[in-house]
Design a protein around this motif. Structure first.
Motif, short mmCIF file in Angstrom:
data_model
loop_
_atom_site.label_atom_id
_atom_site.label_comp_id
_atom_site.label_asym_id
_atom_site.label_seq_id
_atom_site.Cartn_x
_atom_site.Cartn_y
_atom_site.Cartn_z
N GLY A 123 -2.81 -65.18 -70.36
CA GLY A 123 -3.87 -65.48 -71.33
C GLY A 123 -4.76 -64.30 -71.63
O GLY A 123 -5.57 -64.36 -72.55
N ALA A 124 -4.63 -63.22 -70.85
CA ALA A 124 -5.47 -62.05 -71.05
C ALA A 124 -4.80 -61.05 -71.98
O ALA A 124 -3.59 -61.12 -72.22
CB ALA A 124 -5.77 -61.39 -69.71
N HIS A 178 -12.09 -59.51 -70.72
CA HIS A 178 -13.28 -60.33 -70.94
C HIS A 178 -13.17 -61.25 -72.14
O HIS A 178 -13.58 -62.42 -72.07
CB HIS A 178 -14.50 -59.41 -71.14
CG HIS A 178 -14.86 -58.61 -69.92
ND1 HIS A 178 -15.73 -57.54 -69.97
CD2 HIS A 178 -14.48 -58.72 -68.62
CE1 HIS A 178 -15.87 -57.03 -68.76
NE2 HIS A 178 -15.12 -57.72 -67.93
N ALA A 179 -12.65 -60.73 -73.24
CA ALA A 179 -12.72 -61.48 -74.50
C ALA A 179 -12.04 -62.85 -74.45
O ALA A 179 -12.62 -63.84 -74.92
CB ALA A 179 -12.16 -60.64 -75.64
N PRO A 180 -10.81 -62.98 -73.94
CA PRO A 180 -10.15 -64.29 -74.00
C PRO A 180 -10.85 -65.38 -73.19
O PRO A 180 -10.63 -66.57 -73.44
CB PRO A 180 -8.75 -64.00 -73.42
CG PRO A 180 -8.54 -62.54 -73.63
CD PRO A 180 -9.90 -61.94 -73.42
N SER A 251 -17.66 -64.44 -67.99
CA SER A 251 -16.24 -64.39 -68.31
C SER A 251 -15.51 -64.14 -67.00
O SER A 251 -16.12 -64.11 -65.93
CB SER A 251 -15.95 -63.26 -69.31
OG SER A 251 -14.57 -63.25 -69.66
N LEU A 252 -14.20 -63.98 -67.07
CA LEU A 252 -13.49 -63.42 -65.93
C LEU A 252 -13.86 -61.94 -65.83
O LEU A 252 -13.84 -61.23 -66.85
CB LEU A 252 -11.98 -63.54 -66.10
CG LEU A 252 -11.29 -64.85 -65.76
CD1 LEU A 252 -9.79 -64.67 -65.83
CD2 LEU A 252 -11.70 -65.38 -64.40
N ILE A 285 -15.59 -65.16 -61.66
CA ILE A 285 -16.36 -65.50 -62.86
C ILE A 285 -17.70 -64.81 -62.72
O ILE A 285 -18.40 -64.98 -61.70
CB ILE A 285 -16.58 -67.03 -62.97
CG1 ILE A 285 -15.24 -67.77 -62.95
CG2 ILE A 285 -17.36 -67.37 -64.22
CD1 ILE A 285 -15.40 -69.27 -62.75
N GLY A 286 -18.07 -64.01 -63.70
CA GLY A 286 -19.31 -63.26 -63.56
C GLY A 286 -19.77 -62.66 -64.88
O GLY A 286 -19.20 -62.89 -65.95
N PHE A 287 -20.79 -61.85 -64.78
CA PHE A 287 -21.45 -61.20 -65.92
C PHE A 287 -20.60 -60.02 -66.38
O PHE A 287 -20.38 -59.08 -65.62
CB PHE A 287 -22.83 -60.73 -65.45
CG PHE A 287 -23.69 -60.09 -66.50
CD1 PHE A 287 -24.15 -60.82 -67.58
CD2 PHE A 287 -24.08 -58.76 -66.37
CE1 PHE A 287 -24.98 -60.23 -68.53
CE2 PHE A 287 -24.91 -58.17 -67.31
CZ PHE A 287 -25.36 -58.91 -68.39
N PRO A 288 -20.09 -60.04 -67.61
CA PRO A 288 -19.17 -58.98 -68.04
C PRO A 288 -19.76 -57.58 -67.98
O PRO A 288 -19.04 -56.61 -67.72
CB PRO A 288 -18.84 -59.37 -69.49
CG PRO A 288 -19.09 -60.84 -69.56
CD PRO A 288 -20.24 -61.10 -68.63
#
Length: 389
Positions: A123-124, A178-180, A251-252, A285-288
């Motif tokens: 998915g990335a 990050h985006a997906p 995001s991831l 999961i965190g702050f990009p």
């Protein structure tokens, strides 16, 4: 420290072998601890499992990298001439290593790495190794990844730093992670093993940082300037406020997106530099902005960073927009970069103090380079002023 592994397919084409989320599979047929146990029949089955219909008739292996709690081996493969699909000439197997106590300590990292390939790679849009097989035991103490060989791509060097061209390729690649998953709800619902650094978790890391800062200064202080020492002490004092400032976006995130975990294929014949990310043991999961700032603040000398950081953050922001992140102005992106800079001293200090391997001259130079670059970025960007306001 991680070892080189795998080679990049087209972005977002990592295979997800097997079933489930990969975080508790006790399928010992696919898991080995000793590379000598890998037979041509085992390798044939692993490649077929990942979509390559071939038959391996012979193989040999050699160690690559210098991992302490995981080990990587390059397997040179000989395939039957009448196989349906061409076999890769070589693959890399990444396996658990170290003592039982060490494996138990790093088990969450093992789960994250296997889980990334099984649950999120397809998915990335970040470049990762093609993965034919990925499994981990229920207790998380043993795992096996079968990855595409990266040779002749080479890892970056924290000591020597990145060129602006390498940094540009790496920061656009990061946006592909990050985006997906930008702002996506329910990420943990699909992967119970996935860590989430909320404000409480950041507070815990702040306590660890404050505890580790003393031993870190004892070890590196003679080589640090008064300005860097002052920045470190102020960071430890204000770190507890960081979590409340970085909870607005998620995001991831890779968590350890630095030069030693990136493999570069240099530009030739007018083609752009390509980069892929390895070592997914810090996935969460965190702050990009933490990933963005950690990379730029440690990969570039202060002089290069000052000259190129706005263009590099712009490249990251533009790539996010290309992939489909809406309503995220560049000014917000740059502000998040400023806020995220504390990731750099956090990982550097904890990595130096709590590393299981013995310090060496090379590791000393690496950590010293990272911390001096990070402290300069914190001062230049006014990050502590944002926390103190």
């Amino acid at each position: 420290m991680s070892e080189p592994e795998g080679a990049p397919p087209a972005a977002g084409t990592g295979h997800v072998p097997g079933t489930g989320n990969g975080a508790g599979v006790d399928d010992v047929a696919w898991i080995v601890d000793d590379p000598h146990h890998v037979t041509p029949q085992w390798m044939t089955a692993a490649l077929r499992r990942g979509g390559t219909d071939t038959e391996i008739t012979a193989l040999r292996h050699e160690p690559v990298g210098s991992g302490q709690l995981s080990s990587s081996y390059r397997f040179h493969l000989t395939a039957a001439p009448d196989a349906t699909d061409p076999a890769p000439p070589s693959v890399v197997l990444k396996l658990a290593a170290g003592t039982p106590a060490g494996r138990a300590q790093i088990a969450p990292g093992y789960r994250s790495e296997v889980g990334y390939y099984r649950s999120f790679a397809t998915g990335a849009q970040i470049r990762v190794p093609r993965c034919w097989s990925a499994d981990i035991t229920t207790d998380g103490h043993s795992f096996t990844l079968v990855l595409e060989d990266a040779h002749p791509s080479r890892p970056g060097s924290q000591v020597h730093g990145a060129t602006p061209t390498q940094a540009h390729a790496a920061i656009r690649n990061l946006a592909g992670l990050h985006a997906p998953f930008w702002g996506q709800e329910g990420l943990r619902d699909t992967a119970s093993w996935l860590r989430h650094s909320d404000e409480a978790a950041i507070g815990f890391f702040g306590e660890l940082f404050a505890t580790a800062a003393g031993p870190f200064v004892d070890r590196f202080g003679p080589d640090l300037s008064p300005s860097d020492l002052d920045t470190l002490h102020r960071t430890a004092d204000l770190f507890g406020r960081w979590g409340s400032h970085i909870g607005g976006r998620h995001s991831l995130i890779h968590g350890d997106y630095r030069l030693d975990n990136l493999l570069f294929s240099e530009a030739t014949d007018g083609l752009p530099t390509e980069v892929m990310a390895v070592d997914w043991q810090s996935l969460e999961i965190g702050f990009p902005g933490r990933d963005v700032a950690y990379f730029l603040a440690t990969a570039l000398t202060p002089e290069l960073r000052r000259s190129h950081e706005k263009a590099l953050v712009r490249a990251y922001h533009d790539r996010l927009a290309e992939i489909g992140v809406p309503d995220y102005p560049f000014e917000a992106s740059f502000h998040d970069y400023r806020l995220g800079t504390l990731q750099a001293p956090l990982i550097t200090v904890l990595g130096a103090v709590y590393a299981t391997n013995e310090p060496t001259e090379n590791s000393h130079r690496m950590f010293l380079s990272m911390i001096t670059n990070a402290c300069a970025a914190i001062r230049d960007l006014g990050t502590l002023d944002l926390l103190a306001a």
